[in-house]
Scaffold this motif. Structure first.
Motif, PDB file in Angstrom:
ATOM      1  N   PRO A  64       3.133   2.815  -9.197  1.00 44.12           N
ATOM      2  CA  PRO A  64       3.990   3.239 -10.258  1.00 44.12           C
ATOM      3  C   PRO A  64       3.391   3.157 -11.662  1.00 44.12           C
ATOM      4  O   PRO A  64       3.843   2.262 -12.506  1.00 44.12           O
ATOM      5  N   CYS A  65       2.163   3.945 -11.917  1.00 43.96           N
ATOM      6  CA  CYS A  65       1.145   3.267 -13.060  1.00 43.96           C
ATOM      7  C   CYS A  65       2.026   3.251 -14.339  1.00 43.96           C
ATOM      8  O   CYS A  65       1.676   2.478 -15.050  1.00 43.96           O
ATOM      9  N   CYS A  67      -6.803  -0.781  -7.269  1.00 43.60           N
ATOM     10  CA  CYS A  67      -5.478  -1.369  -6.901  1.00 43.60           C
ATOM     11  C   CYS A  67      -5.015  -0.769  -5.514  1.00 43.60           C
ATOM     12  O   CYS A  67      -5.122   0.615  -5.294  1.00 43.60           O
ATOM     13  N   CYS A 100       4.073   0.178 -14.162  1.00 36.61           N
ATOM     14  CA  CYS A 100       3.325  -0.915 -14.116  1.00 36.61           C
ATOM     15  C   CYS A 100       2.806  -1.279 -15.531  1.00 36.61           C
ATOM     16  O   CYS A 100       2.613  -2.188 -15.921  1.00 36.61           O
ATOM     17  N   THR A 146      -2.850   2.338  -4.759  1.00 32.86           N
ATOM     18  CA  THR A 146      -3.278   3.619  -5.088  1.00 32.86           C
ATOM     19  C   THR A 146      -3.862   4.127  -3.542  1.00 32.86           C
ATOM     20  O   THR A 146      -4.402   5.253  -3.580  1.00 32.86           O
TER      21      THR A 146
HETATM   22  S1  SF4 Z   1      -3.564   1.535 -10.602  1.00 30.88           S
HETATM   23 FE1  SF4 Z   1      -2.221  -0.016  -9.881  1.00 30.88          FE
HETATM   24  S2  SF4 Z   1      -2.567  -1.723 -11.256  1.00 30.88           S
HETATM   25 FE2  SF4 Z   1      -3.304   0.054 -12.453  1.00 30.88          FE
HETATM   26  S3  SF4 Z   1      -1.508   0.801 -13.518  1.00 30.88           S
HETATM   27 FE3  SF4 Z   1      -1.388   2.015 -11.505  1.00 30.88          FE
HETATM   28  S4  SF4 Z   1      -0.114   0.523 -10.150  1.00 30.88           S
HETATM   29 FE4  SF4 Z   1      -0.672  -0.450 -11.799  1.00 30.88          FE
END
Ligand code: SF4
Length: 323
Positions: free
Chosen positions: A84-85, A194, A88, A197
């Protein structure tokens, strides 16, 4: 003047912090632990990068609030997998703003680059993050600053905008030039991805929440070992190597019980509410993964309960239960 830098240990967040430090501003590099970072321990790497640029390193654990507020209810949805970038990022900035006030800093910085990631770092997404986190004006992105609207630190003259960068897009040439200029060493982070992903990891979360409620204690049960769902619903985890086994042995989670055997083999866990049939199947699969030769019936301990069975399954049989 003090600033808080959102810090991952990667090259972009390191350079962003260094650009601000070079303007005579004290920077606290703040790593926010969501619980879903890489399985590799990156603490030493992050501290090393901070030492090279002269930033203080601090880490903030937000695992609980991340699960409560972000992971399952993102306002802006998910990326390709369970990531959920936008929400997040916004949560990270919200937390950074909170610590900014606590730690006596005046603004925030991040290593985000406009247009570097098509979904989460286009100008619309960067703006959504600002709105959601309530950080408008306080968040300076030094790598793309000249391509973005001036922030409070720039308009107030705390930071000289002219000395900031105008990086846009995915080309990393300018970051490489700056890494060389700043004499940065070892900046490639080991396994920094992460897990949200990652397609396989995302499937493991989906499987988990289809069967149970998810809490912080459950995170390690998804990160380590082979993950299996047995026919009558039990979750079964079996270590793949010495590192997995060591971590799995230490797990204390009411949803799981440990399976012990006298034989040389992997450490494993099964749902505490597993049916008898699933327990027998798990026992046979543990025996299939044991590295020691043996014959006949074997007794395995499901915590205090002994279960005796023969090994009549192979590792190949386990595959159909993999999540
Ligand atoms: S890749 Fe992972 S840590 Fe980075 S913004 Fe997206 S969910 Fe957050």
């Amino acid at each position: 003047m003090k600033a808080i830098a959102l810090f991952s240990g990667g090259l972009d967040s390191t350079i962003a912090a260094k650009l601000i430090i070079d303007q005579g501003i004290e920077v606290i590099a703040c790593n926010i632990n969501t619980g879903f970072g890489s399985t590799k321990d990156r603490l030493a790497h992050m501290k090393n990068m901070c030492q090279q640029i002269g930033a203080e390193f601090r880490s903030v654990d937000i695992r609980d609030e991340y699960i409560q507020d972000v992971l399952f209810t993102p306002k802006y949805g998910y990326g390709k997998n369970f990531n959920p970038c936008i929400d997040c990022h916004a949560k990270m900035f919200e937390v950074a703003k909170r610590v900014m006030e606590e730690w006596g800093a005046s603004f925030l910085i991040s290593g985000e680059v406009l247009g570097q990631r098509p979904m989460s770092q286009n100008s619309e997404s960067l703006q959504k993050v600002l709105n959601l986190s309530n950080c408008e004006g306080l968040l300076l992105r030094p790598l793309s600053a000249k391509a973005l609207t001036p922030t409070i630190p720039e308009t107030e003259g705390w930071v000289d905008r002219e000395k900031l960068e105008h990086i846009v897009g995915r080309n990393r040439e300018r970051q490489m030039e700056l890494a060389e200029k700043f004499n940065l060493k070892d900046y490639e982070a080991p396994g920094g991805g992460c897990l949200l992903t990652d397609e396989k990891f995302s499937n493991k979360i989906r499987d988990f929440i289809a069967h149970d409620t998810f809490t912080v204690e459950d995170i390690p049960t998804l990160k380590y070992g082979r993950q299996l769902r047995l026919p009558e619903g039990a979750k079964f985890i079996i270590g793949r190597n010495a590192e997995d086994n060591e971590i799995l042995e230490k797990i204390k989670n009411q949803k799981f019980i440990h399976i012990d055997t006298e034989l040389f083999g992997p450490h494993s866990l099964i749902s505490a509410n597993a049916s008898d049939n699933d327990k027998v199947l798990a026992a046979k699969l543990v025996l299939a993964y044991c590295k020691q030769d043996f014959e006949g019936e074997q007794t395995l301990m499901f915590e205090d309960v002994a279960l005796t069975t023969v090994s009549d399954m192979s590792r190949h049989d386990a595959q159909k239960y993999f999540i």
